[in-house]
Motif scaffolding. Structure first.
Motif, PDB file in Angstrom:
ATOM      1  N   LYS A 104       0.820  -1.206   0.000  1.00  0.00           N
ATOM      2  CA  LYS A 104       0.000   0.000   0.000  1.00  0.00           C
ATOM      3  C   LYS A 104       0.866   1.273   0.000  1.00  0.00           C
ATOM      4  O   LYS A 104       0.528   2.259  -0.658  1.00  0.00           O
ATOM      5  CB  LYS A 104      -0.921  -0.029   1.217  1.00  0.00           C
ATOM      6  CG  LYS A 104      -1.894   1.112   1.277  1.00  0.00           C
ATOM      7  CD  LYS A 104      -2.793   0.974   2.485  1.00  0.00           C
ATOM      8  CE  LYS A 104      -3.755   2.126   2.620  1.00  0.00           C
ATOM      9  NZ  LYS A 104      -4.646   1.978   3.774  1.00  0.00           N
ATOM     10  N   GLY A 105       1.973   1.260   0.709  1.00  0.00           N
ATOM     11  CA  GLY A 105       2.865   2.420   0.787  1.00  0.00           C
ATOM     12  C   GLY A 105       3.398   2.847  -0.569  1.00  0.00           C
ATOM     13  O   GLY A 105       3.537   4.050  -0.845  1.00  0.00           O
ATOM     14  N   TYR A 106       3.701   1.894  -1.414  1.00  0.00           N
ATOM     15  CA  TYR A 106       4.200   2.186  -2.756  1.00  0.00           C
ATOM     16  C   TYR A 106       3.165   2.982  -3.552  1.00  0.00           C
ATOM     17  O   TYR A 106       3.485   3.988  -4.185  1.00  0.00           O
ATOM     18  CB  TYR A 106       4.542   0.879  -3.474  1.00  0.00           C
ATOM     19  CG  TYR A 106       4.895   1.049  -4.931  1.00  0.00           C
ATOM     20  CD1 TYR A 106       6.173   1.452  -5.317  1.00  0.00           C
ATOM     21  CD2 TYR A 106       3.954   0.802  -5.929  1.00  0.00           C
ATOM     22  CE1 TYR A 106       6.499   1.606  -6.657  1.00  0.00           C
ATOM     23  CE2 TYR A 106       4.274   0.954  -7.265  1.00  0.00           C
ATOM     24  CZ  TYR A 106       5.540   1.352  -7.628  1.00  0.00           C
ATOM     25  OH  TYR A 106       5.862   1.510  -8.938  1.00  0.00           O
ATOM     26  N   PHE A 107       1.923   2.518  -3.507  1.00  0.00           N
ATOM     27  CA  PHE A 107       0.859   3.193  -4.249  1.00  0.00           C
ATOM     28  C   PHE A 107       0.575   4.571  -3.664  1.00  0.00           C
ATOM     29  O   PHE A 107       0.317   5.529  -4.394  1.00  0.00           O
ATOM     30  CB  PHE A 107      -0.407   2.335  -4.273  1.00  0.00           C
ATOM     31  CG  PHE A 107      -0.205   1.044  -5.010  1.00  0.00           C
ATOM     32  CD1 PHE A 107      -0.192   1.023  -6.397  1.00  0.00           C
ATOM     33  CD2 PHE A 107      -0.006  -0.133  -4.332  1.00  0.00           C
ATOM     34  CE1 PHE A 107       0.005  -0.160  -7.089  1.00  0.00           C
ATOM     35  CE2 PHE A 107       0.190  -1.320  -5.014  1.00  0.00           C
ATOM     36  CZ  PHE A 107       0.200  -1.335  -6.397  1.00  0.00           C
ATOM     37  N   LYS A 108       0.657   4.690  -2.349  1.00  0.00           N
ATOM     38  CA  LYS A 108       0.455   5.973  -1.690  1.00  0.00           C
ATOM     39  C   LYS A 108       1.536   6.960  -2.142  1.00  0.00           C
ATOM     40  O   LYS A 108       1.245   8.114  -2.454  1.00  0.00           O
ATOM     41  CB  LYS A 108       0.479   5.788  -0.173  1.00  0.00           C
ATOM     42  CG  LYS A 108       0.184   7.037   0.592  1.00  0.00           C
ATOM     43  CD  LYS A 108       0.170   6.781   2.087  1.00  0.00           C
ATOM     44  CE  LYS A 108      -0.089   8.083   2.801  1.00  0.00           C
ATOM     45  NZ  LYS A 108       0.184   8.021   4.216  1.00  0.00           N
ATOM     46  N   THR A 109       2.774   6.493  -2.213  1.00  0.00           N
ATOM     47  CA  THR A 109       3.883   7.346  -2.653  1.00  0.00           C
ATOM     48  C   THR A 109       3.672   7.804  -4.094  1.00  0.00           C
ATOM     49  O   THR A 109       3.908   8.977  -4.414  1.00  0.00           O
ATOM     50  CB  THR A 109       5.223   6.587  -2.526  1.00  0.00           C
ATOM     51  OG1 THR A 109       5.417   6.230  -1.164  1.00  0.00           O
ATOM     52  CG2 THR A 109       6.386   7.428  -3.008  1.00  0.00           C
ATOM     53  N   LEU A 153       0.838   8.204  -5.706  1.00  0.00           N
ATOM     54  CA  LEU A 153      -0.233   9.203  -5.757  1.00  0.00           C
ATOM     55  C   LEU A 153       0.197  10.528  -5.129  1.00  0.00           C
ATOM     56  O   LEU A 153      -0.228  11.592  -5.580  1.00  0.00           O
ATOM     57  CB  LEU A 153      -1.489   8.659  -5.091  1.00  0.00           C
ATOM     58  CG  LEU A 153      -2.149   7.491  -5.840  1.00  0.00           C
ATOM     59  CD1 LEU A 153      -3.296   6.910  -5.015  1.00  0.00           C
ATOM     60  CD2 LEU A 153      -2.630   7.917  -7.210  1.00  0.00           C
ATOM     61  N   GLU A 154       1.048  10.480  -4.107  1.00  0.00           N
ATOM     62  CA  GLU A 154       1.550  11.718  -3.498  1.00  0.00           C
ATOM     63  C   GLU A 154       2.514  12.436  -4.434  1.00  0.00           C
ATOM     64  O   GLU A 154       2.552  13.662  -4.476  1.00  0.00           O
ATOM     65  CB  GLU A 154       2.243  11.404  -2.168  1.00  0.00           C
ATOM     66  CG  GLU A 154       1.284  11.032  -1.065  1.00  0.00           C
ATOM     67  CD  GLU A 154       1.970  10.507   0.185  1.00  0.00           C
ATOM     68  OE1 GLU A 154       3.208  10.267   0.162  1.00  0.00           O
ATOM     69  OE2 GLU A 154       1.268  10.326   1.187  1.00  0.00           O
TER      70      GLU A 154
END
Length: 144
Positions: A13-18, A20-21
């Motif tokens: 999930k962190g990868y996708f959050k990064t 999108l950020e």
């Protein structure tokens, strides 16, 4: 689900959050959703209409009866499948995410980085809704 179905390692999930950020204006997640409760209600109505039409059709109209009986079997199959879905998701009037695409727009291009779908909903062909949405979004805007 794609990870278990395809046997490929996926990002967390962190990868996708990064992603999108880092692309706040260009990162887009498209979801295809389905309201199984509504589909089930529509199927019940269709079943009632088919049963009524079968009852009103004379026995000599064999082709028509055969067609109606085929349609009734199909609706009964759908209702059975919806019951199986309800056992997992509950019988609520709500949308369920069944497929998605992560796209990143950069400059005049747009890349679809990830796409996945819930195999249990493959008969709805959910992968097409977000893809069509994605393509439609960029038509006529100079994106490739």
């Amino acid at each position: 689900m794609t990870k278990s179905r395809k046997g490929v390692p996926l990002r967390d999930k962190g990868y996708f959050k990064t992603l999108l950020e880092n692309y706040p204006e260009g990162g887009v997640i498209f979801l295809a959703t389905c309201n199984v409760y509504k589909l089930n209600e529509d199927a019940k109505i269709k079943k009632g209409k088919l049963e009524k039409e079968i009852a009103q059709t004379c026995e000599n109209a064999k082709k028509k009866l055969h067609r109606l009986e085929d349609q009734l079997r199909s609706v009964d199959k759908d209702i059975k499948e919806f019951k199986e879905i309800f056992s997992e998701f509950g019988q609520e009037n709500k949308d369920i995410a069944i497929a998605g695409i992560l796209s990143i727009q950069y400059g005049n291009t747009c890349e679809m980085l990830y796409a996945g779908m819930d195999e249990r909903f493959k008969k709805f062909m959910p992968q097409f809704e977000p893809l069509i949405t994605e393509v439609t979004r960029f038509l006529g805007t100079g994106f490739y």
